[in-house]
Design a protein around this motif. Structure first.
Motif, mmCIF file in Angstrom:
data_model
loop_
_atom_site.group_PDB
_atom_site.id
_atom_site.type_symbol
_atom_site.label_atom_id
_atom_site.label_comp_id
_atom_site.label_asym_id
_atom_site.label_seq_id
_atom_site.Cartn_x
_atom_site.Cartn_y
_atom_site.Cartn_z
ATOM 1 N N PRO A 86 0.862 -1.241 -0.046
ATOM 2 C CA PRO A 86 0.069 0.113 0.041
ATOM 3 C C PRO A 86 0.866 1.419 -0.002
ATOM 4 O O PRO A 86 1.818 1.286 0.493
ATOM 5 C CB PRO A 86 -0.789 0.045 1.305
ATOM 6 C CG PRO A 86 -0.879 -1.534 1.792
ATOM 7 C CD PRO A 86 0.491 -2.116 1.121
ATOM 8 N N GLN A 87 0.250 2.312 -0.756
ATOM 9 C CA GLN A 87 0.940 3.541 -0.695
ATOM 10 C C GLN A 87 1.671 4.023 0.603
ATOM 11 O O GLN A 87 2.653 4.564 0.707
ATOM 12 C CB GLN A 87 0.085 4.698 -1.225
ATOM 13 C CG GLN A 87 0.689 6.094 -1.432
ATOM 14 C CD GLN A 87 1.639 6.124 -2.718
ATOM 15 O OE1 GLN A 87 1.805 5.169 -3.528
ATOM 16 N NE2 GLN A 87 2.712 7.044 -2.584
ATOM 17 N N SER A 88 0.792 3.849 1.799
ATOM 18 C CA SER A 88 1.173 4.406 2.845
ATOM 19 C C SER A 88 2.387 3.415 3.702
ATOM 20 O O SER A 88 3.083 4.201 4.532
ATOM 21 C CB SER A 88 -0.033 4.494 3.982
ATOM 22 O OG SER A 88 -0.479 3.275 4.038
ATOM 23 N N GLN A 89 2.652 2.485 3.184
ATOM 24 C CA GLN A 89 3.673 1.581 3.754
ATOM 25 C C GLN A 89 4.743 1.315 2.816
ATOM 26 O O GLN A 89 5.800 0.825 3.310
ATOM 27 C CB GLN A 89 2.889 0.213 3.996
ATOM 28 C CG GLN A 89 1.813 -0.072 4.892
ATOM 29 C CD GLN A 89 1.277 -1.298 4.909
ATOM 30 O OE1 GLN A 89 2.177 -2.404 4.323
ATOM 31 N NE2 GLN A 89 0.302 -1.605 5.337
ATOM 32 N N ARG A 90 4.907 1.976 1.590
ATOM 33 C CA ARG A 90 6.016 2.136 0.722
ATOM 34 C C ARG A 90 7.205 2.768 1.269
ATOM 35 O O ARG A 90 6.869 3.968 1.717
ATOM 36 C CB ARG A 90 5.735 2.534 -0.536
ATOM 37 C CG ARG A 90 4.656 1.602 -1.142
ATOM 38 C CD ARG A 90 4.310 2.050 -2.667
ATOM 39 N NE ARG A 90 3.315 1.220 -3.203
ATOM 40 C CZ ARG A 90 2.810 1.644 -4.258
ATOM 41 N NH1 ARG A 90 3.077 2.843 -4.937
ATOM 42 N NH2 ARG A 90 1.987 1.022 -5.213
ATOM 43 N N ARG A 91 8.246 2.498 1.047
ATOM 44 C CA ARG A 91 9.346 3.557 1.532
ATOM 45 C C ARG A 91 9.419 4.420 0.058
ATOM 46 O O ARG A 91 9.982 3.764 -0.905
ATOM 47 C CB ARG A 91 10.813 2.857 1.596
ATOM 48 C CG ARG A 91 11.972 3.441 1.766
ATOM 49 C CD ARG A 91 13.343 2.792 2.160
ATOM 50 N NE ARG A 91 14.383 3.754 2.261
ATOM 51 C CZ ARG A 91 15.411 3.362 2.505
ATOM 52 N NH1 ARG A 91 15.897 2.170 2.639
ATOM 53 N NH2 ARG A 91 16.560 4.278 2.859
ATOM 54 N N ASP A 96 10.561 10.361 -5.671
ATOM 55 C CA ASP A 96 8.904 10.401 -5.091
ATOM 56 C C ASP A 96 9.271 11.655 -4.114
ATOM 57 O O ASP A 96 8.199 12.638 -4.077
ATOM 58 C CB ASP A 96 8.555 9.240 -4.501
ATOM 59 C CG ASP A 96 8.484 8.055 -5.550
ATOM 60 O OD1 ASP A 96 8.075 8.400 -6.649
ATOM 61 O OD2 ASP A 96 8.871 7.018 -5.069
ATOM 62 N N LEU A 97 10.058 11.717 -3.299
ATOM 63 C CA LEU A 97 10.314 12.930 -2.356
ATOM 64 C C LEU A 97 10.453 14.213 -3.090
ATOM 65 O O LEU A 97 9.827 14.899 -2.507
ATOM 66 C CB LEU A 97 11.516 12.429 -1.448
ATOM 67 C CG LEU A 97 11.548 11.318 -0.522
ATOM 68 C CD1 LEU A 97 12.846 11.327 0.467
ATOM 69 C CD2 LEU A 97 10.285 11.663 0.489
ATOM 70 N N SER A 499 15.209 9.304 4.714
ATOM 71 C CA SER A 499 14.671 8.207 5.288
ATOM 72 C C SER A 499 13.584 8.237 6.303
ATOM 73 O O SER A 499 12.496 7.261 6.396
ATOM 74 C CB SER A 499 15.867 7.684 6.200
ATOM 75 O OG SER A 499 16.012 8.321 7.399
ATOM 76 N N ARG A 500 13.122 9.651 6.677
ATOM 77 C CA ARG A 500 11.877 9.605 7.252
ATOM 78 C C ARG A 500 11.234 11.029 7.229
ATOM 79 O O ARG A 500 10.262 11.164 7.823
ATOM 80 C CB ARG A 500 12.211 9.397 8.888
ATOM 81 C CG ARG A 500 13.544 10.355 9.332
ATOM 82 C CD ARG A 500 13.896 10.221 10.965
ATOM 83 N NE ARG A 500 12.730 10.540 11.558
ATOM 84 C CZ ARG A 500 12.764 10.662 12.855
ATOM 85 N NH1 ARG A 500 14.073 10.925 13.450
ATOM 86 N NH2 ARG A 500 11.977 11.386 13.808
ATOM 87 N N LYS A 505 5.963 13.936 7.765
ATOM 88 C CA LYS A 505 5.050 15.148 7.083
ATOM 89 C C LYS A 505 5.880 16.699 7.163
ATOM 90 O O LYS A 505 5.484 17.464 7.469
ATOM 91 C CB LYS A 505 3.873 15.422 7.787
ATOM 92 C CG LYS A 505 3.086 14.257 7.629
ATOM 93 C CD LYS A 505 1.545 14.397 8.394
ATOM 94 C CE LYS A 505 0.736 13.085 8.112
ATOM 95 N NZ LYS A 505 -0.567 13.483 9.132
ATOM 96 N N TRP A 506 7.227 16.488 6.903
ATOM 97 C CA TRP A 506 8.250 17.776 6.716
ATOM 98 C C TRP A 506 7.833 18.635 8.063
ATOM 99 O O TRP A 506 7.623 19.828 7.785
ATOM 100 C CB TRP A 506 7.607 18.436 5.406
ATOM 101 C CG TRP A 506 7.555 17.554 4.266
ATOM 102 C CD1 TRP A 506 6.711 16.928 3.808
ATOM 103 C CD2 TRP A 506 8.905 17.285 3.285
ATOM 104 N NE1 TRP A 506 7.044 16.114 2.490
ATOM 105 C CE2 TRP A 506 8.558 16.312 2.576
ATOM 106 C CE3 TRP A 506 10.132 17.656 3.540
ATOM 107 C CZ2 TRP A 506 9.311 15.848 1.518
ATOM 108 C CZ3 TRP A 506 10.965 17.149 2.675
ATOM 109 C CH2 TRP A 506 10.644 16.402 1.353
#
Length: 581
Positions: A86-91, A96-97, A499-500, A505-506
């Motif tokens: 799922p999108q929420s679990q992908r690294r 993408d960032l 990594s995070r 959420k910035w």
């Protein structure tokens, strides 16, 4: 030419990005629409409305730049395997960032009379009390402006420079006390108000500046004008529009800032004397006096201004004072602020109460001031500039922005610059750890925290300005590392942030000694955290572009400093003066 005479020549085309509107005493009301053709029923969009340079229903997807390349072997690159989680679990991969960051940065853009003029401080749609985070801060916009410049989008930076120039203090008062002429505001806000006597809901847009009269502590921002000059130079170098610097209003703005900073006073030192809370650390943190951050920005702004000022009769005295201050400031910081193991041992053996022109302990520093943590912390290889220096006081804390910008501006020598980066590497677990980068090290704790911060509940140990970790410092670290040909240090720090930072959420800042937790009062989707990350990525991909920000060592200053540092120099050993009355 006198300032008043120059001011009379300023163009007065209202609502135009190339114009210089008049400067009233309070809010700047420009771009007003006549009743008949007014903006009918216009309502200001919420902070997160898509005030973008290229409006889109899906800005996070539409503004992806395919030129942003992903290093080979990094997750998210072309060779990466498909991830069906799922999108929420992908690294998230670097590509993408960056795509997400660009979308968020464009969402934060503020428009004025239809043109982009800046970015708001934070753009969290779930924040019911934005306070002043829905305003455009001068210092916060700098990384946003640099990001847009590096992408070739110059309009927003040009508009920002011109409109903040018109907000510059001429007559504005604070509780009946006037700030110094030339003061730049800390921030401004675009307000939509009804036209006086207007019909049918006609409104006008107003730029409302804050010079510190609404800020916590009511402190005027010293760094705003310095950052403005630095960004102005970067705009000219990046856009190629060097004639922009020669505009009468721009030249006047530079001169007003310089005259404010170079004004004579009672201070005996070439450093700029400021109060607590006048820079990035805008709350009481014990940096009153001559904090390193202000001195590094001051030095950089002086070099940038000297490069941009047009030679004319009215500028001769100002340029002469500017050059004199550059030399004195450079010598003072390099000689007295520098600390490494050998220097610390020298301070440890200081004699006090020395009265003479050739005293070794010139500022009467007591060796007992050396904190126990420093004796064990300072590495055998590496050094840094201390945070502050005053009579009988040395602030031994490491302040990241001041040290990094000392490298960028060449306030530090080549050897000192490498030593600072050596220290960052040696103390990586303290200064970077799980999120770059500590704003200062170490944090004030216990009774020291109570006395110095006034028991500030936001600046508790290892939080906010008191040892918190600020992702926006990534871009300054990157410029410093590229300048010294050590980009691998910045690349490593960017990898830590990647990594995070998106998952979190910035945030504005991180808490704890290692930066493990999102700050307890940190705003999310903080614009300069987003922009700082983007600038770091863009510069690592195109290192040559960082030249728009750094200053090379000046041969004239180097020659003068070599004479000042000599054993027979009058700066080091003054002769006694005798006066006959």
């Amino acid at each position: 030419m006198a300032i008043a005479a120059v001011a009379a020549l300023l163009p007065l085309h209202l609502g135009c990005a190339d114009a210089a509107p008049p400067r009233p005493a309070s809010s700047l009301r420009v771009g007003a629409r006549p009743r008949k053709g007014g903006i009918r029923g216009r309502r200001r969009n919420p902070p997160c409305a898509a005030n973008s340079l290229q409006p889109s229903t899906n800005p996070r997807a539409d503004h992806h730049d395919p030129s942003l390349k992903v290093p080979p072997g990094v997750d998210g690159g072309a060779a990466a395997k498909p991830d069906h989680a799922p999108q929420s679990q992908r690294r998230r991969g670097p590509r993408d960032l960056e795509e997400e960051a660009w979308g968020l940065l464009r969402e934060s853009v503020v428009t004025y009379c239809g043109s982009p003029v800046g970015t708001i401080a934070a753009c969290d749609p779930n924040d019911p009390t934005p306070l002043n985070y829905d305003q455009v801060f001068i210092r916060d916009f700098v990384p946003s402006g640099i990001a847009f410049l590096l992408k070739g989008e110059h309009e927003i930076v040009r508009n920002f420079i011109l409109h903040t120039l018109q907000l510059q203090s001429w007559e504005k008062t604070i509780d009946c006390h006037s700030p110094g002429q030339g003061l730049m505001p800390a921030s401004f806000k675009v307000r939509v108000i009804p036209l006086d006597g207007g019909e049918d809901g006609a409104t006008e847009e107003v730029l409302d500046p804050d010079f510190g009269e609404a800020a916590i502590g009511r402190v005027a921002p010293v760094d705003s004008g310095l950052w403005w000059i630095i960004l102005l130079r970067a705009y000219g170098k990046c856009s190629g529009d060097l004639s922009f610097h020669e505009r009468v209003d721009v030249q006047t703005g530079i001169k007003l800032i310089l005259k404010l900073c170079l004004a004579d006073g009672f201070d005996m030192f070439p450093t700029l004397l400021v109060t607590d809370g006048s820079c990035m650390m805008d709350r009481r943190m014990g940096i009153h006096g001559h904090p390193l951050e202000i001195q590094a920005l001051f030095y950089s702004a002086l070099l940038c201004a000297r490069e941009m000022l047009t030679p004319e009769d009215g500028s001769a005295d100002l340029i002469r004072a500017l050059k004199s201050r550059l030399m004195a400031l450079s010598f003072h910081i390099r000689e007295y602020y520098w600390l490494e193991k050998r220097k610390l041992n020298e301070i440890y053996r200081y004699k006090t109460e020395e009265y003479s022109y050739d005293a070794v302990n010139k500022f009467n520093i007591y060796p007992d001031q050396i904190p126990p943590w420093l004796v064990e912390w300072i590495p055998p290889k590496g050094g840094y500039f201390i945070g502050n220096l005053q009579p009988a006081h040395m602030d031994f804390r490491f302040f990241s922005l001041g040290n990094l910008w000392s490298i960028v501006s060449s306030l530090a020598t080549t050897d000192q610059s490498h030593a600072i980066l050596d220290l960052v590497e040696a103390k990586w677990s303290d200064l970077v750890a799980e999120m770059p980068m500590k704003i200062c090290y170490p944090a004030l704790e216990d009774q020291e925290w109570k006395f110095i911060t006034g028991s500030d509940p936001k600046n508790t140990p290892w939080s906010y300005h008191n040892g918190g970790s600020w992702p926006t410092l990534l871009w300054q670290l990157t410029v410093a590392c590229i300048k010294m040909n050590r980009p691998e240090i910045a690349a490593r720090a960017v990898e830590v942030a990647e990594s995070r930072i998106s998952t979190d959420k910035w945030p504005e800042y991180y808490d704890t000694r290692r930066g493990r937790f999102i700050g307890k009062q940190a705003r999310l989707f903080q614009t300069w955290s987003i922009a700082g990350f983007l600038v770091a990525k863009l510069l690592l991909e195109n290192p040559e572009k960082s030249r728009i920000l750094w200053n090379n060592e000046d041969e004239e200053i180097l020659n003068a400093l070599s004479l000042m540092a000599g054993p027979s120099s009058p700066k080091r050993k003054r002769g006694r003066k005798t006066y006959i009355v």
